[in-house]
Design a protein around this motif. Structure first.
Motif, PDB file in Angstrom:
ATOM      1  N   VAL A  24      -2.235   4.275  23.498  1.00 36.00           N
ATOM      2  CA  VAL A  24      -2.161   3.415  22.307  1.00 36.00           C
ATOM      3  C   VAL A  24      -1.026   2.416  22.466  1.00 36.00           C
ATOM      4  O   VAL A  24      -1.203   1.201  22.332  1.00 36.00           O
ATOM      5  CB  VAL A  24      -1.941   4.250  21.016  1.00 36.00           C
ATOM      6  CG1 VAL A  24      -1.829   3.348  19.801  1.00 36.00           C
ATOM      7  CG2 VAL A  24      -3.061   5.259  20.829  1.00 36.00           C
ATOM      8  N   THR A  25       0.175   2.930  22.780  1.00 35.67           N
ATOM      9  CA  THR A  25       1.339   2.050  22.855  1.00 35.67           C
ATOM     10  C   THR A  25       1.327   1.184  24.109  1.00 35.67           C
ATOM     11  O   THR A  25       1.803   0.053  24.089  1.00 35.67           O
ATOM     12  CB  THR A  25       2.647   2.868  22.794  1.00 35.67           C
ATOM     13  OG1 THR A  25       2.513   4.045  23.592  1.00 35.67           O
ATOM     14  CG2 THR A  25       2.950   3.298  21.389  1.00 35.67           C
ATOM     15  N   LEU A  26       0.769   1.714  25.198  1.00 34.88           N
ATOM     16  CA  LEU A  26       0.661   0.891  26.411  1.00 34.88           C
ATOM     17  C   LEU A  26      -0.263  -0.302  26.176  1.00 34.88           C
ATOM     18  O   LEU A  26      -0.008  -1.408  26.658  1.00 34.88           O
ATOM     19  CB  LEU A  26       0.152   1.734  27.592  1.00 34.88           C
ATOM     20  CG  LEU A  26       1.189   2.665  28.228  1.00 34.88           C
ATOM     21  CD1 LEU A  26       0.522   3.649  29.184  1.00 34.88           C
ATOM     22  CD2 LEU A  26       2.268   1.862  28.957  1.00 34.88           C
ATOM     23  N   ALA A  27      -1.329  -0.069  25.403  1.00 39.06           N
ATOM     24  CA  ALA A  27      -2.222  -1.182  25.043  1.00 39.06           C
ATOM     25  C   ALA A  27      -1.468  -2.191  24.180  1.00 39.06           C
ATOM     26  O   ALA A  27      -1.611  -3.406  24.348  1.00 39.06           O
ATOM     27  CB  ALA A  27      -3.447  -0.660  24.306  1.00 39.06           C
ATOM     28  N   MET A  28      -0.626  -1.676  23.281  1.00 38.75           N
ATOM     29  CA  MET A  28       0.146  -2.560  22.397  1.00 38.75           C
ATOM     30  C   MET A  28       1.144  -3.423  23.170  1.00 38.75           C
ATOM     31  O   MET A  28       1.481  -4.521  22.746  1.00 38.75           O
ATOM     32  CB  MET A  28       0.922  -1.729  21.357  1.00 38.75           C
ATOM     33  CG  MET A  28       0.055  -0.936  20.423  1.00 38.75           C
ATOM     34  SD  MET A  28      -1.118  -1.933  19.495  1.00 38.75           S
ATOM     35  CE  MET A  28      -1.883  -0.690  18.487  1.00 38.75           C
ATOM     36  N   VAL A  29       1.638  -2.890  24.295  1.00 40.41           N
ATOM     37  CA  VAL A  29       2.664  -3.617  25.055  1.00 40.41           C
ATOM     38  C   VAL A  29       2.071  -4.470  26.179  1.00 40.41           C
ATOM     39  O   VAL A  29       2.711  -5.375  26.682  1.00 40.41           O
ATOM     40  CB  VAL A  29       3.707  -2.631  25.633  1.00 40.41           C
ATOM     41  CG1 VAL A  29       3.184  -1.849  26.792  1.00 40.41           C
ATOM     42  CG2 VAL A  29       4.981  -3.359  26.030  1.00 40.41           C
ATOM     43  N   THR A  30       0.834  -4.179  26.570  1.00 39.22           N
ATOM     44  CA  THR A  30       0.254  -4.917  27.703  1.00 39.22           C
ATOM     45  C   THR A  30      -0.983  -5.714  27.284  1.00 39.22           C
ATOM     46  O   THR A  30      -0.898  -6.927  27.094  1.00 39.22           O
ATOM     47  CB  THR A  30      -0.122  -3.939  28.833  1.00 39.22           C
ATOM     48  OG1 THR A  30      -0.996  -2.909  28.315  1.00 39.22           O
ATOM     49  CG2 THR A  30       1.107  -3.296  29.449  1.00 39.22           C
ATOM     50  N   THR A  31      -2.100  -5.035  27.119  1.00 34.84           N
ATOM     51  CA  THR A  31      -3.379  -5.744  26.942  1.00 34.84           C
ATOM     52  C   THR A  31      -3.489  -6.486  25.609  1.00 34.84           C
ATOM     53  O   THR A  31      -3.987  -7.607  25.571  1.00 34.84           O
ATOM     54  CB  THR A  31      -4.549  -4.746  27.073  1.00 34.84           C
ATOM     55  OG1 THR A  31      -4.306  -3.635  26.214  1.00 34.84           O
ATOM     56  CG2 THR A  31      -4.670  -4.258  28.508  1.00 34.84           C
ATOM     57  N   VAL A  32      -3.004  -5.870  24.503  1.00 35.66           N
ATOM     58  CA  VAL A  32      -3.132  -6.523  23.190  1.00 35.66           C
ATOM     59  C   VAL A  32      -2.298  -7.802  23.104  1.00 35.66           C
ATOM     60  O   VAL A  32      -2.827  -8.864  22.780  1.00 35.66           O
ATOM     61  CB  VAL A  32      -2.829  -5.535  22.035  1.00 35.66           C
ATOM     62  CG1 VAL A  32      -2.772  -6.262  20.692  1.00 35.66           C
ATOM     63  CG2 VAL A  32      -3.887  -4.431  21.980  1.00 35.66           C
ATOM     64  N   PRO A  33      -0.960  -7.749  23.422  1.00 41.19           N
ATOM     65  CA  PRO A  33      -0.199  -9.013  23.374  1.00 41.19           C
ATOM     66  C   PRO A  33      -0.647 -10.025  24.431  1.00 41.19           C
ATOM     67  O   PRO A  33      -0.638 -11.230  24.184  1.00 41.19           O
ATOM     68  CB  PRO A  33       1.251  -8.585  23.604  1.00 41.19           C
ATOM     69  CG  PRO A  33       1.188  -7.229  24.184  1.00 41.19           C
ATOM     70  CD  PRO A  33      -0.078  -6.609  23.686  1.00 41.19           C
ATOM     71  N   PHE A  34      -1.064  -9.526  25.623  1.00 42.91           N
ATOM     72  CA  PHE A  34      -1.533 -10.433  26.678  1.00 42.91           C
ATOM     73  C   PHE A  34      -2.799 -11.168  26.225  1.00 42.91           C
ATOM     74  O   PHE A  34      -2.929 -12.384  26.407  1.00 42.91           O
ATOM     75  CB  PHE A  34      -1.798  -9.646  27.973  1.00 42.91           C
ATOM     76  CG  PHE A  34      -2.278 -10.502  29.117  1.00 42.91           C
ATOM     77  CD1 PHE A  34      -1.479 -11.532  29.612  1.00 42.91           C
ATOM     78  CD2 PHE A  34      -3.523 -10.299  29.695  1.00 42.91           C
ATOM     79  CE1 PHE A  34      -1.913 -12.332  30.667  1.00 42.91           C
ATOM     80  CE2 PHE A  34      -3.971 -11.090  30.741  1.00 42.91           C
ATOM     81  CZ  PHE A  34      -3.157 -12.111  31.228  1.00 42.91           C
ATOM     82  N   ALA A  35      -3.714 -10.406  25.609  1.00 45.92           N
ATOM     83  CA  ALA A  35      -4.954 -11.009  25.101  1.00 45.92           C
ATOM     84  C   ALA A  35      -4.647 -12.009  23.988  1.00 45.92           C
ATOM     85  O   ALA A  35      -5.257 -13.084  23.910  1.00 45.92           O
ATOM     86  CB  ALA A  35      -5.889  -9.915  24.589  1.00 45.92           C
TER      87      ALA A  35
END
Length: 386
Positions: A136-147
């Protein structure tokens, strides 16, 4: 085995990138489809509502299937969703393909957690679960902000392209690295449903529901809140999502360690953020540095919320991990739905600056449920002692 936990984590990144990837681009989607921000919020709340209504039933339904096949099927649906969404279809099609993977999201999470702890000692289970939930948090720090950042450079469709790529990577890793895992002994439906009659579990479920409602009344409109209440542009918001996530990776890891020591105190500590953050956001006012500091604290307190909620619920019925977790996911997503709906209503009626105070109210209700469970368990122990 930690390897299984990390594979589950990777799939979780794909799941969360799809579910929450729209948070940073809701204003752009609303503008593209010429609709209001609260209507665009249905892309998040409808997804969560499907999970809430069907999660436990889907988990019970597939509880006898090979776990590898369940995880592969789930991620394949997420891949299709990202692919179709990236072509900016009509809004009703976008809504439809958003809803489809929601049927299998709690199934994936429950199965990934079950696989992660399948060969672990009891004292290591919470830590392995925290590895899976760190997706969950890895997505928040990588893919979600990158997208979000990519969509601010070009267009919102790029956000869905990132979701497609992440889902493809997760699908490949599960296929290549996870062995076939048939279920050797399927629990009867009656045995699993029995937990619904336990008061401690019911109170834990209510605490989970109120906790997630509290967080998502503002977090669902993170981009809109920072834009309108704090005057940030799209690029700055993508940086704030990054700060939010970076801190969250650390806090999820820390929460896993803390949960191994004391589940209730850890849950209460992070839940206190629902009461503290609204006050801090109010006093940070228009000060940029103070606002960044508050967002970091917000990310720290919010990020382990799904891990804490699931572990807190499972702690009341430790022998029913999969079904209890699917209910945790369902009621958590019911909280996402209510929080997003109330947040959208608040934006339309009063203004987004008031959203954090919804969190304050529901965070207080979650504390009341935790206190009631504590009283119940204490009296239960006294009865047994006599």
């Amino acid at each position: 085995m930690k390897k299984y936990a990390y594979i589950g984590c990777l799939g979780f990144i794909a799941v969360i990138t799809t579910e929450f990837g729209v948070i940073g681009i809701l204003p752009q989607i609303a503008e593209h489809y010429k609709t209001s921000i609260d209507k665009a919020g249905y892309l998040l709340s409808a997804f969560a509502l499907v999970i809430a209504l069907t999660g436990p039933f889907m988990t019970l339904l597939v509880s006898g299937f090979d776990r590898k096949k369940i995880m592969l099927t789930s991620i394949a649906i997420f891949l299709i969703t990202g692919f179709v969404s990236s072509f900016s279809p009509p809004f009703w099609v976008l809504m439809l393909v958003r809803i489809l993977p929601a049927f299998l999201q709690p199934v994936y999470i429950a199965t990934a957690l079950s696989v992660a702890v399948s060969k672990a000692d009891d004292d290591k289970k919470n830590e392995l679960m925290s590895i899976v939930f760190s997706g969950v948090t890895l997505a928040m720090v990588t893919t979600v902000p990158f997208a979000t950042w990519l969509s601010s450079l070009w267009s919102w469709e790029y956000s869905f392209m990132i979701q497609t790529v992440v889902s493809f990577i997760a699908l490949s890793v599960i296929y290549l690295m996870l062995p076939s895992m048939p279920v050797s002994k399927k629990k009867s439906y009656g045995t699993q449903l029995k937990i619904l009659t336990k008061p401690a579990f019911i109170l834990s479920t209510a605490a989970n529901f109120f906790m997630i409602t509290a967080w998502f009344s503002t977090y669902s409109y993170f981009a809109d809140y920072l834009n309108r209440a704090k005057g940030m542009d799209e690029t700055m918001i993508s940086y704030m999502l990054f700060v939010f996530g970076i801190v969250g990776v650390f806090s999820t890891w820390l929460a896993g360690k803390m949960l191994n020591r004391n589940v209730t105190k850890t849950t209460a500590f992070f839940l206190s953020g629902t009461l503290v953050i609204p006050v801090l956001l109010y006093f940070s006012n228009g000060n940029l540095l103070l606002t960044i500091a508050v967002i970091a604290i917000w990310g720290f307190m919010y990020s382990p919320s799904f891990l804490n909620a699931s572990t807190y619920m499972i702690s009341s019925v430790p022998d029913s991990l999969e079904f209890a977790n699917s209910l945790a996911t369902s009621f958590g997503n019911l909280g996402v739905t209510l929080g997003t709906t109330l947040g959208g209503w608040m934006i339309v009626s009063k203004g987004v600056a008031y959203n954090p105070w919804i969190g304050f109210v529901f965070g207080s209700l979650a504390f009341v449920m935790m206190i009631l469970r504590s009283f119940y368990e204490k009296s239960d122990r006294q009865i047994i002692a006599h």
